[in-house]
Design an enzyme around this catalytic site. Structure first.
Site, PDB file in Angstrom:
ATOM      1  N   LYS A  77       0.826  -1.220   0.000  1.00 15.21           N
ATOM      2  CA  LYS A  77       0.000   0.000   0.000  1.00 15.21           C
ATOM      3  C   LYS A  77       0.861   1.272   0.000  1.00 15.21           C
ATOM      4  O   LYS A  77       0.357   2.342  -0.322  1.00 15.21           O
ATOM      5  CB  LYS A  77      -0.966   0.006   1.183  1.00 15.21           C
ATOM      6  N   ASP A  78       2.161   1.147   0.334  1.00 17.38           N
ATOM      7  CA  ASP A  78       3.059   2.310   0.302  1.00 17.38           C
ATOM      8  C   ASP A  78       3.669   2.533  -1.075  1.00 17.38           C
ATOM      9  O   ASP A  78       4.298   3.575  -1.310  1.00 17.38           O
ATOM     10  CB  ASP A  78       4.206   2.129   1.305  1.00 17.38           C
ATOM     11  N   ARG A 122      -8.036   8.041   4.465  1.00 23.35           N
ATOM     12  CA  ARG A 122      -9.064   7.104   3.976  1.00 23.35           C
ATOM     13  C   ARG A 122      -9.888   6.557   5.131  1.00 23.35           C
ATOM     14  O   ARG A 122     -11.131   6.553   5.081  1.00 23.35           O
ATOM     15  CB  ARG A 122      -8.379   5.940   3.231  1.00 23.35           C
ATOM     16  N   ARG A 123      -9.225   6.090   6.187  1.00 23.77           N
ATOM     17  CA  ARG A 123      -9.964   5.564   7.343  1.00 23.77           C
ATOM     18  C   ARG A 123     -10.763   6.664   8.016  1.00 23.77           C
ATOM     19  O   ARG A 123     -11.924   6.467   8.398  1.00 23.77           O
ATOM     20  CB  ARG A 123      -8.989   4.944   8.352  1.00 23.77           C
ATOM     21  N   ARG A 140       0.260   9.369  14.729  1.00 22.05           N
ATOM     22  CA  ARG A 140       1.391   8.921  13.930  1.00 22.05           C
ATOM     23  C   ARG A 140       2.281   8.009  14.770  1.00 22.05           C
ATOM     24  O   ARG A 140       2.141   7.891  15.969  1.00 22.05           O
ATOM     25  CB  ARG A 140       2.229  10.129  13.463  1.00 22.05           C
ATOM     26  N   ARG A 146       1.699   3.664  18.405  1.00 17.13           N
ATOM     27  CA  ARG A 146       0.261   3.969  18.389  1.00 17.13           C
ATOM     28  C   ARG A 146      -0.476   3.196  19.480  1.00 17.13           C
ATOM     29  O   ARG A 146      -1.368   3.730  20.140  1.00 17.13           O
ATOM     30  CB  ARG A 146      -0.325   3.641  17.014  1.00 17.13           C
ATOM     31  N   CYS A 232      -0.892   7.119  -1.819  1.00 17.06           N
ATOM     32  CA  CYS A 232      -1.398   6.284  -0.724  1.00 17.06           C
ATOM     33  C   CYS A 232      -1.983   7.113   0.417  1.00 17.06           C
ATOM     34  O   CYS A 232      -2.477   6.561   1.390  1.00 17.06           O
ATOM     35  CB  CYS A 232      -0.284   5.376  -0.200  1.00 17.06           C
TER      36      CYS A 232
END
Length: 303
Positions: A77-78, A122-123, A140, A146, A232
């Site tokens: 995804k990156d 997106r989330r 971040r 996290r 992304c």
């Protein structure tokens, strides 16, 4: 000796070591070279505001191009949809869970005003559509950072990729896994990308690790993203599944505030994966995604 380039995070190293183990089992001696990327150096700004494609890949790709590394392992995804000249996506191994996960409490158990952390536009956009009563804030850091911030009480819940939690042995922290029709995953989420030169020892070694069904699914998802012109860090989701020789793919574009969401689906032969994804991306644009994306970044005119 094959040199594998990787970021230095706990998850990136797990991924690189997994690939090294697979290659070692096939008789290849490997060494992992840790490379710090632009995205790793920017820790105090939400990624969506940085707005640069290839945040987590540029320096690694430079190592491939100058010959100091033979192959690179990325979270797919990156990886931008357009690779530098001379580099190819040599293999996409079998995918881990592509879905998003909630850690802390299930969404239905969060009261109005609860604070939810995510680093993904997106989330955040889809969560605001699902639960406009929640407070969505940026978080971040690597996975362990996290999780620590959640445990310190800074958030009531955080959203993460299920794959990373499972790979690092933290699957028991997951309160809820969100179905793709509830929260459409990121393009390529849960999949690894092995990037190499177009030929040579790295390409030949990596190619045997490719899983054709996973590769077709992510090709469709990347086709959607490429047609939308997105990197992304924009509010675009896509999820594809392969069943035999057939492929189905969903695409979602959401406004950052969650007020608008455009969704479409397509299907066809898995051998036509990238083209099916590109057509779906064009359909999303026609249904209103262009207007949404123009609000996020300067969207180029397309013929």
């Amino acid at each position: 000796m094959l040199v594998i380039a990787s970021r230095g995070s706990q998850l990136a190293l797990w991924q690189a070591r997994w690939v090294a183990g697979q290659l070692a089992a096939r008789g290849h001696e490997c060494r992992i070279e840790i490379i710090k990327t632009t995205g790793d150096k920017i820790t105090d700004v939400p990624l969506a505001k940085v707005g640069t494609k290839g945040l987590f890949t540029k320096e690694i790709e430079e190592a491939l191009l100058d010959g100091s590394a033979d192959l690179a392992v990325h979270s797919l995804k990156d990886l931008p949809t357009e690779l530098p000249a001379g580099l190819v996506l040599a293999a996409v191994p079998q995918r881990e869970d592509p879905r998003d996960a909630v850690v802390g409490k299930r969404l239905a158990d969060l009261p109005a005003g609860a604070k939810v952390g995510t680093s993904s536009l997106r989330r955040a956009a889809q969560l605001r559509k699902l639960r406009p009563d929640l407070v969505v804030e940026s978080v971040r850091g690597n996975l362990d950072t996290r999780l620590r911030k959640l445990d310190e009480g800074r958030y009531d819940a955080i959203l993460l990729a299920a794959a990373g939690l499972k790979r690092l042995g933290w699957g028991d922290r997951i309160a809820e896994i969100l179905a793709p029709d509830v929260m459409c995953p990121a393009v390529g989420q849960g999949a690894l990308a092995i990037e190499t030169g177009a030929s040579g020892a790295g390409f030949e070694a990596a190619a045997v690790l490719d899983d054709p069904a996973t590769h077709a699914a992510v090709a469709a998802e990347r086709g959607v993203l490429g047609a939308l012109g997105g990197g992304c860090q924009v509010p675009i989701g896509s999820h594809a599944e392969v069943d035999g020789d057939r492929l189905s793919v969903t695409g979602v574009v959401a406004s950052p505030d969650g007020s608008e969401l455009v969704r479409a689906q397509a299907e066809g032969p898995a051998s036509d994966a990238a083209a099916i994804g590109a057509r779906l991306g064009a359909e999303l644009l026609a249904r209103g995604a262009r207007r949404i994306l123009e609000a996020v970044y300067s969207f180029p005119e397309r013929p």
